[in-house]
Design an enzyme around this catalytic site. Structure first.
Site, mmCIF file in Angstrom:
data_model
loop_
_atom_site.group_PDB
_atom_site.id
_atom_site.type_symbol
_atom_site.label_atom_id
_atom_site.label_comp_id
_atom_site.label_asym_id
_atom_site.label_seq_id
_atom_site.Cartn_x
_atom_site.Cartn_y
_atom_site.Cartn_z
ATOM 1 N N THR A 75 0.850 -1.194 0.000
ATOM 2 C CA THR A 75 0.000 0.000 0.000
ATOM 3 C C THR A 75 0.884 1.243 0.000
ATOM 4 O OG1 THR A 75 -0.139 0.022 2.416
ATOM 5 C CG2 THR A 75 -1.902 -1.110 1.223
ATOM 6 N N GLU A 127 -4.026 4.769 2.288
ATOM 7 C CA GLU A 127 -3.123 3.748 1.751
ATOM 8 C C GLU A 127 -3.724 3.172 0.472
ATOM 9 O OE1 GLU A 127 -1.301 1.068 4.543
ATOM 10 O OE2 GLU A 127 -2.284 2.071 6.205
#
Ligand code: ADP
Ligand code: MG
Length: 217
Positions: A75, A127
């Site tokens: 992420t 993220e």
């Protein structure tokens, strides 16, 4: 319709808001094949997010270093300056949309916004998992995203396996939803090809420009 470009000392942030209707929710239910109406909470949840689709960009920074990459779900984290500028109506939860690095290709993505209850974060984060295999990491590069719609709220899971299964299910949902014409057209938005997207992000540019508003398309 406008683009709002904000330079801070460590990152560049661009935000564009466009008017939005209720077609998104209707199509969401159609694609999922729901024969029943969505819950009142789900309907009001999405309808209250007037800022969707939400465009923003910023530098990719180090995240929490939990080894998401090793789990197959890296992420890319935005800096606080981007997180702190989220409109109030964009609630925490999981979203899907489009993303690109620098002036590269635009890919499907899923984004988690919030405190990630499984990890009990104390800091709010954004993220982005880009649904694409990259040859290399891209820390320090500019990540441009459009949040198209909302999948679910944040929740904790009994095990890491359950968390990974939920993320993989979010990814599959994102892949399907983003094929809808009203969602796939956002991939072509000139936000992803604007010159700011390929400009280097540096502290020096930040010093000279605190904020500028540019007319959108
Ligand atoms: P961190 O804790 O620093 O965020 P992660 O394990 O989550 O580390 O890995 C994120 C990094 O992996 C990103 O910052 C990016 O440089 C790289 N990366 C490679 N492929 C992807 C992808 N498909 N989506 C997001 N990040 C990716
Ligand atoms: Mg990360």
């Amino acid at each position: 319709m406008y683009i709002n470009i904000l330079f801070s000392h460590s990152s560049v942030l661009a935000v564009k808001t466009v008017p939005v209707g209720t077609a998104r929710l209707t199509s969401l239910c159609r694609v999922r094949g729901h024969s029943v109406a969505p819950s009142k909470a789900a309907v009001s949840g999405i309808q209250n997010m007037k800022s969707l689709p939400y465009f923003c960009r910023g530098e990719v920074v180090q995240g929490f270093g939990r080894g998401s990459k090793e789990l197959g779900i890296p992420t890319a984290n935005f800096p606080d300056s981007v997180v702190d500028n989220l409109p109030a109506d964009i609630s925490t939860g999981i979203y899907y949309g489009w993303a690109c690095i620098g002036n590269g290709d635009v890919h499907k993505m899923v984004m988690s916004i919030g405190w990630n209850p499984y990890y009990k974060n104390t800091k709010k984060s954004m993220e982005t998992h880009i649904i694409h295999k990259f040859k290399e990491d891209f820390y320090g590069q500019t990540l441009s995203v459009v949040l198209v719609s909302y999948i679910r709220s944040e929740k904790s899971f009994p095990s890491l396996e359950d968390l990974i299964a939920a993320i993989n299910s979010d990814i599959e949902e994102a892949k399907v939803q983003l094929e809808l014409p009203e969602h796939s057209q956002l991939k072509e938005d000139n936000f992803f090809t604007s010159t700011t997207n390929s400009s280097p992000v540096s502290s020096s540019s930040a010093a000279s420009t605190s904020q500028s508003i540019i007319n959108g398309h």
